[in-house]
Design a protein around this motif. Structure first.
Motif, PDB file in Angstrom:
ATOM      1  N   LYS A  41       0.725  -0.987  -0.008  1.00 61.20           N
ATOM      2  CA  LYS A  41      -0.050  -0.184  -0.138  1.00 61.20           C
ATOM      3  C   LYS A  41       0.990   1.192   0.158  1.00 61.20           C
ATOM      4  CE  LYS A  41      -4.604  -0.692   1.656  1.00 61.20           C
ATOM      5  NZ  LYS A  41      -5.508  -0.150   2.599  1.00 61.20           N
ATOM      6  N   VAL A  42       1.859   1.402   0.950  1.00 62.11           N
ATOM      7  CA  VAL A  42       2.833   2.476   0.962  1.00 62.11           C
ATOM      8  C   VAL A  42       3.552   2.846  -0.260  1.00 62.11           C
ATOM      9  CG1 VAL A  42       2.815   2.564   3.542  1.00 62.11           C
ATOM     10  CG2 VAL A  42       4.349   1.411   2.224  1.00 62.11           C
ATOM     11  N   SER A  43       3.807   1.741  -1.062  1.00 63.11           N
ATOM     12  CA  SER A  43       4.657   1.774  -2.190  1.00 63.11           C
ATOM     13  C   SER A  43       3.578   2.295  -3.294  1.00 63.11           C
ATOM     14  CB  SER A  43       5.073   0.286  -2.707  1.00 63.11           C
ATOM     15  OG  SER A  43       6.132  -0.148  -1.720  1.00 63.11           O
ATOM     16  N   GLY A  44       2.338   1.861  -3.268  1.00 64.72           N
ATOM     17  CA  GLY A  44       1.443   2.461  -4.415  1.00 64.72           C
ATOM     18  C   GLY A  44       1.339   3.834  -4.094  1.00 64.72           C
ATOM     19  N   ALA A  45       1.205   4.153  -2.862  1.00 63.60           N
ATOM     20  CA  ALA A  45       1.067   5.661  -2.458  1.00 63.60           C
ATOM     21  C   ALA A  45       2.190   6.510  -2.953  1.00 63.60           C
ATOM     22  CB  ALA A  45       0.720   5.836  -0.957  1.00 63.60           C
ATOM     23  N   VAL A  46       3.463   5.904  -2.899  1.00 61.77           N
ATOM     24  CA  VAL A  46       4.472   7.037  -3.252  1.00 61.77           C
ATOM     25  C   VAL A  46       4.583   6.803  -4.582  1.00 61.77           C
ATOM     26  CG1 VAL A  46       7.192   6.723  -3.545  1.00 61.77           C
ATOM     27  CG2 VAL A  46       6.046   6.140  -1.369  1.00 61.77           C
ATOM     28  N   VAL A  47       4.085   5.786  -5.591  1.00 60.48           N
ATOM     29  CA  VAL A  47       4.265   5.820  -6.862  1.00 60.48           C
ATOM     30  C   VAL A  47       3.105   6.800  -7.425  1.00 60.48           C
ATOM     31  CG1 VAL A  47       3.415   4.728  -9.074  1.00 60.48           C
ATOM     32  CG2 VAL A  47       4.931   3.501  -7.400  1.00 60.48           C
ATOM     33  N   SER A  48       1.800   6.929  -6.784  1.00 61.74           N
ATOM     34  CA  SER A  48       0.841   7.873  -7.278  1.00 61.74           C
ATOM     35  C   SER A  48       1.339   9.343  -7.023  1.00 61.74           C
ATOM     36  CB  SER A  48      -0.425   7.404  -6.480  1.00 61.74           C
ATOM     37  OG  SER A  48      -1.368   8.362  -6.701  1.00 61.74           O
ATOM     38  N   SER A  49       2.076   9.485  -5.970  1.00 60.89           N
ATOM     39  CA  SER A  49       2.380  10.723  -5.468  1.00 60.89           C
ATOM     40  C   SER A  49       3.296  11.419  -6.563  1.00 60.89           C
ATOM     41  CB  SER A  49       3.165  10.921  -4.067  1.00 60.89           C
ATOM     42  OG  SER A  49       4.426  10.101  -3.940  1.00 60.89           O
ATOM     43  N   PHE A  50       4.299  10.468  -7.050  1.00 60.53           N
ATOM     44  CA  PHE A  50       5.288  10.860  -8.137  1.00 60.53           C
ATOM     45  C   PHE A  50       4.373  11.116  -9.615  1.00 60.53           C
ATOM     46  CE2 PHE A  50       8.878   9.242  -5.632  1.00 60.53           C
ATOM     47  CZ  PHE A  50       9.545  10.153  -5.510  1.00 60.53           C
ATOM     48  N   VAL A  51       3.376  10.373  -9.651  1.00 58.20           N
ATOM     49  CA  VAL A  51       2.600  10.733 -10.660  1.00 58.20           C
ATOM     50  C   VAL A  51       1.822  12.210 -10.791  1.00 58.20           C
ATOM     51  CG1 VAL A  51       0.305  10.243 -11.961  1.00 58.20           C
ATOM     52  CG2 VAL A  51       1.906   8.382 -11.325  1.00 58.20           C
ATOM     53  N   ALA A  52       1.348  12.508  -9.482  1.00 60.92           N
ATOM     54  CA  ALA A  52       1.107  13.917  -9.401  1.00 60.92           C
ATOM     55  C   ALA A  52       2.062  14.625  -9.468  1.00 60.92           C
ATOM     56  CB  ALA A  52       0.505  14.052  -7.890  1.00 60.92           C
ATOM     57  N   VAL A  53       3.226  14.603  -8.864  1.00 63.29           N
ATOM     58  CA  VAL A  53       4.389  15.566  -9.012  1.00 63.29           C
ATOM     59  C   VAL A  53       4.928  15.591 -10.546  1.00 63.29           C
ATOM     60  CG1 VAL A  53       6.702  15.780  -8.743  1.00 63.29           C
ATOM     61  CG2 VAL A  53       5.345  15.020  -6.803  1.00 63.29           C
ATOM     62  N   VAL A  54       4.834  14.611 -11.345  1.00 65.29           N
ATOM     63  CA  VAL A  54       4.845  14.958 -12.906  1.00 65.29           C
ATOM     64  C   VAL A  54       3.843  15.755 -13.589  1.00 65.29           C
ATOM     65  CG1 VAL A  54       5.038  13.469 -14.953  1.00 65.29           C
ATOM     66  CG2 VAL A  54       6.198  12.780 -13.260  1.00 65.29           C
ATOM     67  N   PHE A  55       2.713  15.473 -13.176  1.00 67.14           N
ATOM     68  CA  PHE A  55       1.314  16.599 -13.636  1.00 67.14           C
ATOM     69  C   PHE A  55       2.076  17.714 -13.388  1.00 67.14           C
ATOM     70  CE2 PHE A  55      -1.353  12.519 -13.784  1.00 67.14           C
ATOM     71  CZ  PHE A  55      -1.107  12.230 -15.296  1.00 67.14           C
TER      72      PHE A  55
END
Length: 198
Positions: free
Chosen positions: A166-180
């Motif tokens: 779960k925490v790994s998925g949250a980190v990946v999603s946060s980096f997607v937000a950062v790219v946007f």
């Protein structure tokens, strides 16, 4: 004779007017397209940041330790880095939601430069916050997966598999937000460059 000269002049002026209007319409149309793209990027970043905050905020797991009577729990609020991550992603998503009406205004009226500059500055501030929280959480997740033998930090993901997932998925999603967010800042910079070349 004078009448023919007047007709020629009026024809020339009629011929030139649409060319000027077409140029202005193309510039205005390009700005509107960029405004629409900015709005879409904001919506995508909101979704990614909310997914990251919700996934991290609900990550906890309890596993038995030796027997069923002794249990060990891992939760995101055990680590200050993960708490900071949840708060930062919530702030990021909140800012982006509040910025949507301003993005619509810049889309409808692309010549409002002050509002575009304000959004540009705030986007950079929020981008810095999102990058810092995502990077800090990524470092902790890496330690959770790999540990550090030099400091005797054990990898906990062998025991807390669901929590780490779960925490790994949250980190990946946060980096997607950062790219946007990065794309939004680059788009704003491109708009400023276009305006400067006028």
């Amino acid at each position: 004779m004078p009448k023919s000269v007047d007709i020629e002049n009026s024809d020339e002026s009629k011929g030139k007017a649409p060319l000027i209007a077409d140029g202005k319409e193309k510039k205005s149309g390009l700005k509107k397209v960029m405004g629409i793209f900015d709005f879409i990027l904001r919506l995508a970043a909101i979704i990614a940041a909310l997914v990251a905050a919700a996934t991290m905020g609900t990550s906890d797991e309890t596993v038995p330790f030796f027997t069923q009577f002794f249990q060990v729990q891992a939760s995101y609020d055990d680590l200050p880095t993960f708490r900071f991550f949840v708060i930062a992603m919530a702030v990021l998503a909140g800012y982006l939601v509040l910025s949507l009406p301003f993005s619509v205004v810049t889309m409808v009226r692309p010549n409002i430069v002050v509002l575009r500059i304000l959004l540009f500055i705030l986007d950079i501030v929020v981008l810095s916050l999102g990058t810092a929280s995502a990077a800090a959480a990524a470092a902790v997740v890496y330690l959770a997966h790999s540990g550090n033998p030099n400091t005797n930090w054990q990898a906990i993901c062998q025991r807390f598999g669901d929590f780490c997932q779960k925490v790994s998925g949250a980190v990946v999603s946060s980096f997607v937000a950062v790219v946007f967010l990065m794309l939004m800042v680059l788009l704003s910079g491109f708009i400023f460059l276009k305006n400067a070349r006028k």
